[in-house]
Design a protein around this motif. Structure first.
Motif, PDB file in Angstrom:
ATOM      1  N   ASN A 143     -14.361   4.041  10.495  1.00 28.26           N
ATOM      2  CA  ASN A 143     -12.977   4.230  10.063  1.00 28.26           C
ATOM      3  C   ASN A 143     -11.973   3.584  11.015  1.00 28.26           C
ATOM      4  OD1 ASN A 143     -13.848   5.656   7.810  1.00 28.26           O
ATOM      5  ND2 ASN A 143     -13.839   7.570   8.937  1.00 28.26           N
ATOM      6  N   VAL A 173      -5.907   1.235  12.228  1.00 27.18           N
ATOM      7  CA  VAL A 173      -5.828  -0.205  11.983  1.00 27.18           C
ATOM      8  C   VAL A 173      -5.188  -0.877  13.195  1.00 27.18           C
ATOM      9  CG1 VAL A 173      -4.872  -2.041  10.521  1.00 27.18           C
ATOM     10  CG2 VAL A 173      -5.594   0.125   9.484  1.00 27.18           C
ATOM     11  N   LEU A 211      -8.509  -0.604   1.958  1.00 28.63           N
ATOM     12  CA  LEU A 211      -7.993   0.547   2.697  1.00 28.63           C
ATOM     13  C   LEU A 211      -7.635   1.696   1.765  1.00 28.63           C
ATOM     14  CD1 LEU A 211      -5.743  -1.359   5.247  1.00 28.63           C
ATOM     15  CD2 LEU A 211      -7.988  -0.339   5.667  1.00 28.63           C
ATOM     16  N   CYS A 240      -7.464  -6.658   1.035  1.00 25.95           N
ATOM     17  CA  CYS A 240      -7.516  -5.786   2.212  1.00 25.95           C
ATOM     18  C   CYS A 240      -6.801  -4.463   1.941  1.00 25.95           C
ATOM     19  CB  CYS A 240      -6.900  -6.495   3.417  1.00 25.95           C
ATOM     20  SG  CYS A 240      -7.845  -7.922   3.984  1.00 25.95           S
ATOM     21  N   ASN A 255      -5.266   7.905   3.252  1.00 29.03           N
ATOM     22  CA  ASN A 255      -5.230   7.491   1.848  1.00 29.03           C
ATOM     23  C   ASN A 255      -5.437   8.676   0.903  1.00 29.03           C
ATOM     24  OD1 ASN A 255      -8.029   7.946   1.769  1.00 29.03           O
ATOM     25  ND2 ASN A 255      -8.551   5.784   1.907  1.00 29.03           N
ATOM     26  N   LEU A 258     -10.938   3.341   0.731  1.00 32.01           N
ATOM     27  CA  LEU A 258     -11.820   3.770   1.815  1.00 32.01           C
ATOM     28  C   LEU A 258     -12.152   5.252   1.642  1.00 32.01           C
ATOM     29  CD1 LEU A 258     -13.024   2.526   4.436  1.00 32.01           C
ATOM     30  CD2 LEU A 258     -11.081   3.513   5.637  1.00 32.01           C
ATOM     31  N   TRP A 275       1.374   5.841   6.265  1.00 33.40           N
ATOM     32  CA  TRP A 275       1.196   5.118   7.520  1.00 33.40           C
ATOM     33  C   TRP A 275       1.972   5.788   8.645  1.00 33.40           C
ATOM     34  CZ3 TRP A 275      -2.578   1.820   7.692  1.00 33.40           C
ATOM     35  CH2 TRP A 275      -2.919   1.081   6.565  1.00 33.40           C
ATOM     36  N   ILE A 277     -10.369  -0.238  11.783  1.00 39.07           N
ATOM     37  CA  ILE A 277     -10.222  -1.525  11.113  1.00 39.07           C
ATOM     38  C   ILE A 277      -9.431  -2.472  12.003  1.00 39.07           C
ATOM     39  CG2 ILE A 277      -9.217  -2.672   9.075  1.00 39.07           C
ATOM     40  CD1 ILE A 277     -11.505  -0.722   8.359  1.00 39.07           C
ATOM     41  N   THR A 294       0.841  -1.213   0.000  1.00 37.36           N
ATOM     42  CA  THR A 294       0.000   0.000   0.000  1.00 37.36           C
ATOM     43  C   THR A 294       0.873   1.259   0.000  1.00 37.36           C
ATOM     44  OG1 THR A 294      -0.151  -0.103   2.406  1.00 37.36           O
ATOM     45  CG2 THR A 294      -1.981  -1.075   1.153  1.00 37.36           C
TER      46      THR A 294
END
Length: 122
Positions: free
Chosen positions: A72, A46, A117, A113, A38, A120, A20, A74, A15
């Motif tokens: 929001n 997360v 994300l 997955c 994102n 999202l 992050w 996860i 990703t």
């Protein structure tokens, strides 16, 4: 390297479009492991879990976090027994704690997955 750290590195690698931030919080119990942002401008948290069995070990503080922050948030679980990754929305934390990996996931597989994300809020 801890299993969750390896899991984070796998997620980060697939990703690259998500920014992050690892949250290493020893002050507030239950705070998720990651804050993601994102390309749709969506922030989300997360919680990473690695499970050797059907059970997903969630502390009471982690459950409380997802109950009070159901949107929001996860929970991403890597099952070592089934060799797969499952994504659950935080709003289903009670069911996940009770049913474990028997609970139907929103997404199955690391690639799916990651896409979930990434998209999202799009």
């Amino acid at each position: 390297m801890k299993l969750e750290s390896k899991f984070y590195n796998e997620l980060k690698r697939i990703t690259p479009q998500i920014r992050w931030t690892r949250i290493e919080n020893t002050s507030v119990s239950g705070t998720p492991d990651l804050l993601g942002y994102n390309d749709s401008g969506r922030y989300f948290t997360v919680e990473l879990k690695v499970s050797r069995s059907n059970k997903v070990n969630l502390s009471p503080h982690q459950i409380a976090y997802h109950i009070t922050h159901p949107k929001n948030s996860i929970i991403l679980v890597k099952s070592l027994a089934a060799c797969t990754v499952k994504l659950y929305e935080g709003s289903r934390v009670k069911e996940l704690a009770a049913c474990g990996l028997e609970l139907e996931a929103c997404c199955l597989g690391l690639g799916a997955c990651g896409l979930y994300l990434t998209e999202l809020g799009a």
